[in-house]
Design a protein around this motif. Sequence first.
Motif, PDB file in Angstrom:
ATOM      1  N   ALA A  36      28.881  21.696  40.750  1.00 29.75           N
ATOM      2  CA  ALA A  36      30.319  22.223  40.716  1.00 29.75           C
ATOM      3  C   ALA A  36      30.437  23.570  39.658  1.00 29.75           C
ATOM      4  CB  ALA A  36      31.359  21.250  40.248  1.00 29.75           C
ATOM      5  N   ASP A  37      31.321  24.070  39.384  1.00 27.72           N
ATOM      6  CA  ASP A  37      31.589  25.341  38.692  1.00 27.72           C
ATOM      7  C   ASP A  37      32.047  24.847  37.324  1.00 27.72           C
ATOM      8  OD1 ASP A  37      33.747  24.946  39.611  1.00 27.72           O
ATOM      9  OD2 ASP A  37      34.190  27.015  40.520  1.00 27.72           O
ATOM     10  N   SER A  38      32.365  23.481  36.948  1.00 32.98           N
ATOM     11  CA  SER A  38      33.063  23.191  35.683  1.00 32.98           C
ATOM     12  C   SER A  38      32.677  21.755  35.525  1.00 32.98           C
ATOM     13  CB  SER A  38      34.582  23.127  35.769  1.00 32.98           C
ATOM     14  OG  SER A  38      35.220  22.377  36.269  1.00 32.98           O
ATOM     15  N   ASP A  39      32.461  21.701  34.011  1.00 32.00           N
ATOM     16  CA  ASP A  39      32.093  20.284  33.625  1.00 32.00           C
ATOM     17  C   ASP A  39      33.167  19.295  34.036  1.00 32.00           C
ATOM     18  OD1 ASP A  39      29.745  20.909  32.427  1.00 32.00           O
ATOM     19  OD2 ASP A  39      30.585  21.358  30.647  1.00 32.00           O
ATOM     20  N   HIS A  40      34.335  19.446  34.100  1.00 35.96           N
ATOM     21  CA  HIS A  40      35.437  18.747  34.351  1.00 35.96           C
ATOM     22  C   HIS A  40      35.409  18.271  35.811  1.00 35.96           C
ATOM     23  CE1 HIS A  40      39.659  17.339  34.388  1.00 35.96           C
ATOM     24  NE2 HIS A  40      39.869  18.019  35.654  1.00 35.96           N
TER      25      HIS A  40
END
Length: 218
Positions: A11-15
Amino acid sequence: FILRRVSAVTADSDHVLSEASRLCDTPLDTHNINFGITLDPCTVPKEKLVYSNRCLKKLYNTDKVLKAFSALREGADGWRLVVAGDGAETEALKSLARDLGIDDCTDFVGFVDPATNRDYYCRASVYVSIPSSDSISLSLVEALGYGCIPFVSDLPANREVIEDGCNGFIESDLDSIDLSRHSHVDPLVLSQRRDKIVKRFSKAHNRQLYLDLYERCI
């Protein structure tokens, strides 16, 4: 169902990766990898230009962008707002611009091609992206890469690329955005943060991350 059966999750974010892991009762092999951006050199100087290029639907709160720009115009002359994109809210937003008295300095340009989009990034001093929900937007990353000062909604993913007051502003109250604060950003700090973002989101860097992961999984 899918998450429990894959070898790896990107994914493009840690969140987003954290939320994916929270859904499962077994550990996930997670990787923060994005599709990358390509930045071409700018040949024009920055202007008194605010740029917003998200879809024109309720999720993206473009009405609040217009209101924030109206407040900016009350305190400073010469600014223009460019709203790129289209959507169900287009006509209502144009009507709001007329009601706010900013239709003479607001351009609704519809969807734009990559070259035009890049030109607006290059010219814009301020970029606004305030959706109610989002991961890391590559539009935001592009704006950072082109030296714009972003104003963004207070979402976990945005905090992964924006340090409030240093390379942009994180807005918890979308009804009281003060765009004039763009002048508080230190240009040197902005440039340093930009260089880190450009490296992290380069196509070459992320291409290698994907290839390495692919080799591990086959």
